[in-house]
Design a protein around this motif. Structure first.
Motif, short mmCIF file in Angstrom:
data_model
loop_
_atom_site.label_atom_id
_atom_site.label_comp_id
_atom_site.label_asym_id
_atom_site.label_seq_id
_atom_site.Cartn_x
_atom_site.Cartn_y
_atom_site.Cartn_z
N ASP A 109 0.43 -1.16 -0.04
CA ASP A 109 -0.31 -0.36 -0.23
C ASP A 109 0.94 1.25 0.67
O ASP A 109 1.25 1.43 1.13
N GLN A 110 0.76 1.89 -0.93
CA GLN A 110 1.32 2.98 -1.37
C GLN A 110 1.20 4.59 -1.04
O GLN A 110 1.86 5.61 -0.63
N THR A 111 0.15 4.68 -0.25
CA THR A 111 -0.98 5.43 0.25
C THR A 111 0.38 5.56 2.17
O THR A 111 -0.41 6.64 3.01
N ARG A 112 0.67 3.90 2.59
CA ARG A 112 1.37 4.12 4.25
C ARG A 112 2.88 4.37 4.07
O ARG A 112 3.51 4.06 3.60
N ALA A 113 3.19 4.64 5.13
CA ALA A 113 4.34 5.29 4.85
C ALA A 113 5.47 3.78 5.62
O ALA A 113 4.53 2.94 6.54
N ARG A 137 3.96 -1.57 5.15
CA ARG A 137 3.01 -1.51 4.28
C ARG A 137 1.83 -2.60 3.25
O ARG A 137 1.24 -2.15 2.66
N ARG A 174 -0.02 -5.12 2.97
CA ARG A 174 -1.71 -5.89 3.70
C ARG A 174 -1.91 -6.97 3.16
O ARG A 174 -1.04 -7.45 1.39
#
Length: 175
Positions: free
Chosen positions: A4-8, A159, A161
């Motif tokens: 998940d590239q939206t997570r750090a 990140r 998932r």
């Protein structure tokens, strides 16, 4: 599985322990491969050491790593076979609080594609000791590649998932 590239990304501290009576820094190719992959993934290499195939010495190295507040995970390479000197799983038994049985099962399933039925000779395993994950891989370069590239790279990435080991870390010691 997806990242998940939206997570750090959260780097963790990792110790690498090569278990061998014969390897030294100049010949520890599986340790070299593992170190390169750990660093490439963005994690922090806290320690890298070579330890003889001796359960008491492996135990002491693991206890030191577990006691370090900087070490979140230990990855060992070597000592997971069936010979008399292969005692890494026995050392893990002495430090563990919980087994992570799915790791060894998944490792052998993945390894079957590479080495066929010879995978049954591997005692790859993982445990939790306090708040430190310990993963024991066989000592071959192929085993290190399979273990890191196909399991640990994702499970040690915050990140990944639908879930990963890193997100469990703050809750490992809860009662």
């Amino acid at each position: 599985m997806p990242i998940d590239q939206t997570r750090a990304f959260t780097p963790i501290g990792i110790a690498i322990v090569t278990v061998s009576d014969t390897r030294e820094p100049s010949t520890d190719t599986s340790g070299d491969l593992l170190e390169a992959r750990v660093r490439e993934a963005g994690h922090i290499l806290i320690e890298r050491t070579i330890c003889p195939d001796d359960a008491a010495e492996i135990y002491e190295v693991l206890r030191r790593c577990i006691a370090s507040v900087d070490v979140d995970a230990v990855i060992t390479t070597g000592g997971t076979g069936l010979t008399g000197r292969d005692v890494t799983p026995e050392a893990l038994d002495r430090v563990k609080d919980k087994d992570i049985p799915g790791f060894g099962e998944l490792f052998r399933w993945i390894s079957y594609d590479s080495i066929g039925t010879s995978t049954i000779q591997s005692r790859a395993c993982a445990v939790l000791a306090g708040d430190t994950f310990i993963f024991a891989l066989p000592g071959s370069n192929g085993a290190v590649k399979d273990g890191w590239d196909k399991i640990l790279k994702d499970q040690l990435d915050s990140r990944h998932r639908p879930c990963n080991f890193v997100e469990l870390m703050p809750r490992l010691l809860e009662k």
